[in-house]
Design an enzyme around this catalytic site. Structure first.
Site, PDB file in Angstrom:
ATOM      1  N   SER A 251       0.864  -1.181   0.000  1.00  0.00           N
ATOM      2  CA  SER A 251       0.000   0.000   0.000  1.00  0.00           C
ATOM      3  C   SER A 251       0.897   1.227   0.000  1.00  0.00           C
ATOM      4  O   SER A 251       2.104   1.117   0.206  1.00  0.00           O
ATOM      5  CB  SER A 251      -0.878   0.008   1.240  1.00  0.00           C
ATOM      6  OG  SER A 251      -0.067   0.253   2.373  1.00  0.00           O
ATOM      7  N   LYS A 252       0.289   2.382  -0.216  1.00  0.00           N
ATOM      8  CA  LYS A 252       1.066   3.625  -0.251  1.00  0.00           C
ATOM      9  C   LYS A 252       1.932   3.755   1.002  1.00  0.00           C
ATOM     10  O   LYS A 252       3.026   4.274   0.964  1.00  0.00           O
ATOM     11  CB  LYS A 252       0.143   4.835  -0.377  1.00  0.00           C
ATOM     12  CG  LYS A 252      -0.260   5.131  -1.810  1.00  0.00           C
ATOM     13  CD  LYS A 252       0.605   6.255  -2.378  1.00  0.00           C
ATOM     14  CE  LYS A 252       0.653   6.361  -3.879  1.00  0.00           C
ATOM     15  NZ  LYS A 252      -0.200   5.592  -4.716  1.00  0.00           N
ATOM     16  N   ARG A 253       1.381   3.287   2.118  1.00  0.00           N
ATOM     17  CA  ARG A 253       2.142   3.436   3.356  1.00  0.00           C
ATOM     18  C   ARG A 253       3.194   2.333   3.530  1.00  0.00           C
ATOM     19  O   ARG A 253       4.191   2.523   4.184  1.00  0.00           O
ATOM     20  CB  ARG A 253       1.205   3.477   4.562  1.00  0.00           C
ATOM     21  CG  ARG A 253       1.295   4.823   5.274  1.00  0.00           C
ATOM     22  CD  ARG A 253       0.444   4.866   6.516  1.00  0.00           C
ATOM     23  NE  ARG A 253      -0.981   4.842   6.201  1.00  0.00           N
ATOM     24  CZ  ARG A 253      -1.869   4.176   6.916  1.00  0.00           C
ATOM     25  NH1 ARG A 253      -1.516   3.469   7.959  1.00  0.00           N
ATOM     26  NH2 ARG A 253      -3.150   4.223   6.584  1.00  0.00           N
ATOM     27  N   ALA A 254       2.907   1.174   2.965  1.00  0.00           N
ATOM     28  CA  ALA A 254       3.820   0.049   3.189  1.00  0.00           C
ATOM     29  C   ALA A 254       4.316  -0.521   1.871  1.00  0.00           C
ATOM     30  O   ALA A 254       3.644  -1.317   1.239  1.00  0.00           O
ATOM     31  CB  ALA A 254       3.131  -1.034   4.017  1.00  0.00           C
TER      32      ALA A 254
END
Ligand code: GLU
Length: 477
Positions: A251-254
């Site tokens: 994901s964008k964060r991970a």
């Protein structure tokens, strides 16, 4: 048969590690077999287009060194290489299937299909298309047209087993009844993903379709289209999904950070190439640090694992460092110059000395900033940590002895500096922190950092000795 692979992203955003890894394996496999690597933009899904995404993708491929033999911006004999520019071609192929009786016009509107699906859901029935336009009498078709309905074109999927193969998973089977008749051309003339991909891969003579495992369920549908178009399907290789650190979807964060960020932080691009190729593959030699040349010679479709690999940021950074250790000084100097020269007003000799030292230290290029910030500005000898060190009883004597020995050096190299420092340590009979801290504090105003000979080497003789003399004064004061 000449190997031809393709990377076919939708230009809706930046490449991240997951889709870059697909590009990497396609490129490496093509290069290994002296084949061609084709780029194709799948951009018929107009709502999701991002205008600058195409350039971003090409830039990211360039950064990784994945050159295209054919594609947008380079051209080639099988173009155009944007699906939005190939609508006529899809139309022709859909019409071919229509004429052969392998497809039919479907007049059901989106609203009608949705209502039927909702009803089916409510009674827990089949959600698939019910086949109602399969064999419409001519009069009914004419009536529908009279009502202003614009047909889509659907492909007939008959009941029975559909066999297909995946390089990693082997022979697989699904049943036509589970799929239902498939729209290949929407009523507005745009093709559906599965159909466009097959027409393109066929006309672009793709021999190996290497893509993410998410597309596995599309493959039997695509196999049907190949056969209907009178062709044999290519070899399919569905790569295990790349997971975020600790598991879970990227994901964008991970983990799904765009490649641009890795470039900005200054990862060695060959290390990213190396890292991405190791996600589902390993060298038979067991080696992990692999140059671009070795990857091109070794990466193959055998030895691809089936497990979903997790991104390991620490390993990627480590590999980046390893690739810098093997980089030529000249090449690294160019990369560092762009980041450091203006910012720190570096001279030529300083830049060269820095490059020699940094090549052995950095994991990513931006690590160089920290080293420069620590070493280059005039040290502040008034801070309390430094004062404490300089006030130790032997500090003035140690700094004076080092100054004397270093000022007598004929050659100012890391080796001569190191040897001289060891000698001074033996002569004054002071070891460890009591010896190194006053010198370090004097040179940098800090008590941690790179090796002392490296610092002195970067600063050069004049500046080093000047700082040391100031340190003697400060320590004696
Ligand atoms: N455009 C598809 C995607 O971005 C790839 C299609 C394919 O590789 O078949 O996932």
């Amino acid at each position: 048969m000449k190997v031809r692979t393709r990377f076919a992203p939708s230009p809706t955003g930046e490449l991240h590690l997951g889709n870059a890894r697909t590009a990497v394996l396609n490129w490496l496999f093509a290069r290994r077999h002296g084949g061609a690597f084709v780029l194709r933009f799948e951009d018929t899904d107009l709502e999701r287009q991002v205008a600058t995404a195409e350039h971003g993708i090409v830039r990211a491929l360039d950064w990784l060194g994945l050159d295209r033999d054919e594609g947008p911006f380079v051209g080639g004999p099988h173009g155009p290489y944007r699906q939005s520019e190939r609508l006529e071609i899809y139309g022709e192929h859909a019409n071919r299937l229509l004429s052969a009786g392998l497809a039919f016009r479907c007049y059901c509107t989106t609203e009608e299909l949705e209502i039927r699906r909702a009803e089916a859901r409510a009674r827990k029935g089949e959600l698939r298309y019910d086949g109602r336009c399969r064999d419409l009498p001519r009069e009914v078709e004419e009536r529908f047209r009279g009502e202003g309905r614009r047909p889509s074109i659907r492909f007939r999927v008959d009941p029975g087993p559909i066999r297909y193969a995946d390089r990693i998973r082997g022979e697989l089977t699904v049943h036509g009844e589970e799929i239902g008749d498939l729209v290949i051309l929407r009523s507005d003339g745009r093709p559906t993903y599965n159909f466009a991909v097959v027409v393109d891969d066929l006309l672009m003579e793709i021999t190996h379709v290497i893509r993410g495992a998410g597309h596995l369920s599309n493959t039997p549908k695509q196999v049907l289209f190949y056969r209907a178009l009178g062709a044999e399907p290519p070899e399919f290789v569905h790569l295990p999904s790349v997971l975020a650190p600790g598991g879970g979807k990227l994901s964008k964060r991970a983990g799904a950070t765009g490649l641009r960020a890795y470039e900005e932080v200054g990862y060695h691009p060959d290390a990213v190439l190396n890292y991405l190729s190791l996600l589902s593959w390993s060298s038979p030699t067991g080696d992990e640090i692999l140059s671009r040349e070795r990857l091109m010679a070794e990466v193959d479709l055998d030895r691809l694992g089936a497990a979903n690999p997790e991104i390991d940021p620490a390993k990627m950074r480590w590999l980046s460092g390893q690739h810098f250790r093997r980089e030529s000084i000249e090449r690294l100097e160019v990369d560092l110059a762009g980041r450091l020269v203006d910012r720190f007003s570096l001279g030529e000799t300083e830049l060269r000395a820095l490059t020699e030292v940094l090549r052995e230290r950095i994991l990513v290029l931006s690590d160089a900033n920290d080293v420069c910030e620590l070493i280059l500005p005039e040290p502040d000898l008034s801070n309390s940590a430094v004062r404490e060190v300089l006030e130790e009883p032997h500090s003035a004597r140690v700094v004076a002895a080092v100054t004397e020995r270093w000022s007598a050096l004929e050659q100012w190299t890391r080796e001569t500096l190191r040897e001289a420092l060891l000698e001074v340590g033996r002569d004054v009979g002071i070891k460890g922190r009591a010896f190194y801290h006053p010198v370090r504090a004097t040179l940098t105003g800090a008590i941690q950092g790179p090796d002392l000979p490296d610092i002195a080497y970067i600063l050069g003789a004049e500046r080093t000795l000047e700082r040391l003399r100031r340190g003697i004064a400060a320590a004696g004061a």
